[in-house]
Write a protein that holds these residues in place. Structure first.
Motif, mmCIF file in Angstrom:
data_model
loop_
_atom_site.group_PDB
_atom_site.id
_atom_site.type_symbol
_atom_site.label_atom_id
_atom_site.label_comp_id
_atom_site.label_asym_id
_atom_site.label_seq_id
_atom_site.Cartn_x
_atom_site.Cartn_y
_atom_site.Cartn_z
ATOM 1 N N PRO A 488 0.851 4.949 -27.594
ATOM 2 C CA PRO A 488 1.996 5.872 -27.463
ATOM 3 C C PRO A 488 3.216 5.306 -28.174
ATOM 4 O O PRO A 488 3.496 4.112 -28.100
ATOM 5 N N ILE A 489 3.953 6.175 -28.842
ATOM 6 C CA ILE A 489 5.049 5.709 -29.684
ATOM 7 C C ILE A 489 6.165 5.061 -28.871
ATOM 8 O O ILE A 489 6.890 4.193 -29.377
ATOM 9 N N ASP A 490 6.302 5.441 -27.575
ATOM 10 C CA ASP A 490 7.351 4.823 -26.764
ATOM 11 C C ASP A 490 6.967 3.430 -26.280
ATOM 12 O O ASP A 490 7.793 2.722 -25.703
ATOM 13 N N GLU A 491 5.716 2.997 -26.523
ATOM 14 C CA GLU A 491 5.283 1.665 -26.118
ATOM 15 C C GLU A 491 5.343 0.657 -27.261
ATOM 16 O O GLU A 491 5.025 -0.513 -27.061
ATOM 17 N N ILE A 492 5.721 1.102 -28.458
ATOM 18 C CA ILE A 492 5.702 0.210 -29.615
ATOM 19 C C ILE A 492 7.076 0.159 -30.281
ATOM 20 O O ILE A 492 7.933 1.017 -30.058
ATOM 21 N N ALA A 493 7.272 -0.885 -31.072
ATOM 22 C CA ALA A 493 8.394 -0.965 -32.014
ATOM 23 C C ALA A 493 7.773 -1.096 -33.391
ATOM 24 O O ALA A 493 6.735 -1.753 -33.554
ATOM 25 N N TYR A 494 8.362 -0.471 -34.394
ATOM 26 C CA TYR A 494 7.750 -0.462 -35.715
ATOM 27 C C TYR A 494 8.821 -0.500 -36.798
ATOM 28 O O TYR A 494 9.999 -0.208 -36.567
ATOM 29 N N ASP A 495 8.392 -0.886 -37.976
ATOM 30 C CA ASP A 495 9.266 -0.904 -39.145
ATOM 31 C C ASP A 495 8.367 -0.786 -40.372
ATOM 32 O O ASP A 495 7.141 -0.952 -40.283
#
Length: 690
Positions: A488-495
Motif C-alpha cells: 500500500p502506498i501509505d506504507e512506503i516512502a519512495y523517490d
C-alpha cells in the motif's frame, strides 16, 4: 414323469428321445449340459487352488437348476461349493495379512530370505499390490544374495581376496544377522587394513623423501594414494601436513592479492618444516611487500587473470578525486558506500535519491530530490551493518572547489551483538554505536546522510511519456508506483530520478521505495544521538554515485594530460561494483544514464554459519575462525568448506551480470568493496575460481 427340453422348455415324457416341439435330441443335449457343468466345477476347483476365489465363485454362480433331474444334483453341489469358497477366502485373506506382517517384520530385522519365504507362501490370487511389490523386491534381493554367495565362494577358492571385500560388505548389508558373513567380513577387513597400513607406510616413506627434496607436488601425489581405511594418527597427521603445505603454496601462487593472511600462511608452512630456497625467499619478502600496499589493494607484482573467474577484470576500490586530509584510514574498500552517501550530502551525486519519509506528494519533492542542493558544504556519509559502522566526512566550501576528505570513523559493534539473532538487542547495540560515533566526532558538522540496506530497498524501472507539466509527470509516476510496488502506498516512502536523455520521447524513470517503518526506525537512531539527518539513501544508490564520481575524475585527469588544448572524448561509463557485506552482497552496474542493482543473501554471516556447521562451533567461535583461519588446526580444511559458499556467490554475481547485460548494461570491469572483501580466499576465488 415329464422333463423340460433345455432348448425350448417344452415338457416331454422322460423316455422320449426327441423333443415333441423343436425336435432336439434330448439325450445328447442333457449330456452336453452335464459335461459343461462338470467342467465349470473342475475349473473352479483349479482357481480355488491358486486363490482366485472371485473367479471361481462367478463360474459356480453360472450353474443353475434348470428343472431337469439330472442337473439338480450339480446345481446343489455348485451352491455348496460357493459357500465353502467364500468362507475359505475370508480365512485365507486373514492368513495372508498375518504372513505379510511377519514378512515385513523379518525384512526390517535384516532377514530377507525368511521374509521372502513368508510372502511366497501367500497364494498368488490373494496377493495385494503391496504384497506383490514386496514379493518382487525380496525375490531380487534373494537372487542377489545367492549370486554373491556363489561369487564369494569361487573367489575364496582362487584366493582373489582383493575382489572379495566389497562383495562381502554388500552381502553383510543384505543379511546383517548372518554370523558366518559377519565373521568373514571382520577377517577380511582386518586383512585389508593391515595391507592398507603396510602400503601407507611405503607411500609415507616415498612422500617424506619427496618432501625432503622440496618436491611438495610429488609428496602430495603419494599422500593422495593412501587409503582412507588407515587411521593411524602419525600417518594421518603427516598426510594433513603435506596437504596443508601444498595448499599454502597454492595460496601464495594463485592469489592475485597480497594480504596479511599470507604471512600467517607462510609462517604456518615454515613451521611445518618445509625448507625450500625459493620459499624461504618468499617468506622473507612478504612482510616488506605487504607493508608497501594497503590491505586488499592490487599489488604491482600480482598476476591478475584477464578475464578473471567472474568474466571481467577485477580491482579493489580506492578514492580518486579527493584531497585526503586524514591519517589512519580504514581499508578503502570498506568506505565506498560511506563516500557515496557523503557525496549526496554535498550535492555531488549523479543519482540524488532520498527516501526520507515526507507527508508531501511526489510533486512537492521534485525541488529537493531531483534538483541540486548547494546550501550544504559538509556532510557525513554513514553506513551501518551488523558488524559496525563506517562514517566519512566530505567538505566542499564552493561548487568548483576540490572535495576534501576530512575524517573517517570506524566503529565495530560488540562481538556478541554481531552474532545475536535478537532483533531488539541488535537495534539497541546499533543505537549505542551511533551514539559513540556522535561523541567521537572531531568536526562540528552534525549533518549526516544515512545509508539504507539495499536488501530492504525495492527498485523498479519504467518509461512514461514526456509531459509538459510537472504535476502530470508526478501523477503518472504515482500511478506507476501503485502499479509496480506490491505494498500500500501509505506504507512506503519512495523517490525516483529520470535519465538525462532529452532526445527521447519518453522519460526513463528509476524508482526506489522502502517501508516507512524501517526508514523511520533508522532515522530515529540519528536523532537520538543529536545528529541531523539530511538524507536517507539506499546503499546501492550510494555505490553508483561513488563509481560515477570516480569515473568523472578519471575523465578530467585524462583531459589535463592532453597537449595543445585538444578535446578528449571521455570513455563511456560501463562498470560494476560487487559489495560483499555481512548479511548480503550487492551487485550494481552503472552506465552514463542509470544503474541497476541486485542483492543476494550471501555474506560473511553465511560463511561463519558454514564453518559453525562443519566444525561444530557456536556462532561466536565460527566468526572468530572466519576472520582468523590460522586458528584452525588445518587451514586448508577451513578454506575447503568456504569454497562452496564462494562458488554460490560467484554464480549469483555472474547471473546478475548476465541480467544487467540483457538490460543494455555492458560492464567492462568489476570493482570489489565491502567488509567481506578481506574474507580469506574470496578474492582469490573471484580471480581464479580455485
Amino acid at each position: 414323469m415329464w422333463e423340460p427340453c433345455l432348448k425350448c422348455q417344452h415338457k416331454n415324457p422322460a423316455n422320449l428321445v426327441y423333443c415333441g416341439d423343436c425336435g432336439t435330441n434330448l439325450r445328447e443335449l442333457i449330456q452336453h449340459q452335464v459335461v459343461e457343468y462338470q467342467n465349470q466345477i473342475a475349473k473352479a476347483e483349479d482357481l480355488r487352488q491358486t486363490g482366485k476365489y472371485s473367479f471361481a465363485v462367478s463360474l459356480l454362480d453360472g450353474i443353475q437348476d434348470l428343472g431337469h433331474s439330472e442337473l439338480t444334483a450339480l446345481a446343489e453341489q455348485a451352491k455348496a461349493l460357493v459357500h465353502e469358497y467364500n468362507a475359505e477366502r475370508i480365512a485365507k485373506t486373514d492368513e495372508a495379512d498375518r504372513l505379510l506382517q511377519l514378512a515385513e517384520d523379518a525384512d526390517a530385522a535384516g532377514e530377507p530370505e525368511k521374509a521372502f519365504r513368508l510372502v511366497d507362501s501367500i497364494v498368488v490370487g490373494l496377493r495385494t499390490a503391496a504384497m506383490a511389490e514386496l514379493h518382487q523386491r525380496l525375490k531380487q534381493t534373494c537372487d542377489e544374495i545367492v549370486s554373491l554367495k556363489k561369487s564369494i565362494k569361487t573367489a575364496l577358492k582362487s584366493s582373489a581376496a582383493e575382489e572379495i571385500l566389497p562383495k562381502v560388505e554388500r552381502l553383510h548389508q543384505l543379511i546383517p544377522r548372518d554370523k558366518q558373513v559377519a565373521e568373514l567380513l571382520a577377517r577380511l577387513q582386518q586383512r585389508s587394513v593391515a595391507s592398507a597400513t603396510k602400503s601407507a607406510v611405503d607411500l609415507v616413506r616415498k612422500a617424506q623423501a619427496a618432501f625432503e627434496q622440496g618436491d611438495i607436488d610429488q609428496a602430495l601425489a603419494f599422500v593422495d594414494q593412501i587409503s582412507d581405511e588407515v587411521d593411524a594418527s602419525k600417518i594421518t597427521d603427516f598426510s594433513q601436513r603435506i596437504r596443508e603445505i601444498h595448499w599454502g603454496q597454492q595460496q601464495l601462487k594463485l592469489s592475485p592479492f597480497v594480504c596479511p593472511d599470507h604471512i600467517q600462511i607462510a609462517q604456518r608452512i615454515h613451521k611445518l618444516g618445509f625448507r625450500s630456497t625459493v620459499f624461504t625467499k618468499v617468506v622473507q619478502e612478504l612482510p616488506k611487500r605487504i607493508s608497501a600496499v594497503p590491505p586488499g589493494t592490487l599489488a604491482p607484482w600480482s598476476r591478475m587473470p584477464n578475464p578473471t573467474h567472474l568474466g571481467l577484470p577485477l580491482q579493489t576500490w580506492h578514492p580518486i578525486g579527493f584531497e585526503i586530509a586524514v591519517e589512519n584510514i580504514p581499508p578503502w574498500h570498506e568506505c565506498l558506500t560511506a563516500v557515496g552517501l557523503a557525496l549526496q550530502g554535498i550535492a555531488s551525486a549523479q543519482f540524488p535519491i532520498d527516501l526520507t519519509p515526507r507527508e508531501t506528494d511526489l510533486f512537492g519533492k521534485f525541488g529537493l530530490t531531483l534538483g541540486r542542493r548547494t546550501n550544504i558544504t559538509s556532510a557525513w556519509g554513514l553506513s551501518v551493518d551488523r558488524r559496525g559502522l563506517i562514517a566519512v566526512l566530505l567538505n566542499r566550501p564552493k561548487p568548483r572547489d576540490p572535495i576534501r576528505l576530512s575524517e573517517v570513523v570506524r566503529i565495530d559493534h560488540d562481538a556478541k551483538l554481531q552474532t545475536s539473532d535478537d532483533e531488539a538487542v541488535f537495534r539497541n547495540g546499533v543505537s549505542q554505536s551511533v551514539r559513540q560515533f556522535a561523541e567521537s566526532m572531531s568536526s562540528d558538522c552534525k549533518q549526516v546522510v544515512l545509508g539504507f540496506a539495499a536488501s530492504r530497498t525495492l527498485g523498479r524501472c519504467f518509461q512514461i511519456p514526456k509531459l509538459k507539466s510537472k504535476r502530470k509527470t508526478s501523477d503518472a509516476i504515482q500511478f506507476e508506483v501503485k502499479a509496480q510496488i506490491p505494498l500500500p502506498i501509505d506504507e512506503i516512502a519512495y523517490d525516483c530520478f529520470q535519465s538525462p536523455n532529452q532526445e527521447e520521447t519518453h522519460l526513463h524513470v528509476s524508482l526506489f521505495a522502502a517501508k516507512r517503518i524501517h526508514l523511520t526506525n533508522a532515522l530515529e537512531r540519528l536523532s537520538e544521538s543529536g545528529l541531523t539527518p539530511v538524507g536517507l539513501v539506499p546503499e546501492c544508490v550510494a555505490m553508483a554515485n561513488a563509481l560515477v564520481f570516480e569515473h568523472n575524475c578519471l575523465t578530467k585527469d585524462n583531459g589535463k594530460q592532453q597537449a595543445d588544448g585538444q578535446r578528449v572524448q571521455s570513455n563511456p561509463l560501463n562498470l560494476s561494483v560487487v559489495d560483499v557485506g555481512v548479511e548480503s552482497t550487492t551487485m550494481v552496474s552503472v552506465n552514463d544514464q542509470s544503474f541497476r542493482f541486485r542483492t543476494h543473501p550471501i555474506g560473511t554471516e553465511r560463511f561463519a554459519k558454514t564453518l559453525a556447521s562443519r566444525f561444530k562451533l557456536d556462532r561466536q567461535q565460527a566468526e572468530v575462525l572466519r576472520q582468523n583461519p590460522s586458528r584452525a588446526r588445518w587451514m586448508h580444511q577451513a578454506d575447503h568448506e568456504l569454497i562452496h559458499c564462494f562458488s554460490n556467490l560467484t554464480s549469483e554475481i555472474q547471473r546478475a551480470i548476465a541480467t544487467h547485460r540483457n538490460d543494455h548494461f555492458e560492464p567492462k570491469r568489476i570493482v570489489v568493496s565491502g567488509r567481506g572483501v578481506t574474507q580469506f580466499g574470496l578474492l582469490r576465488y573471484f580471480a581464479t575460481g580455485k
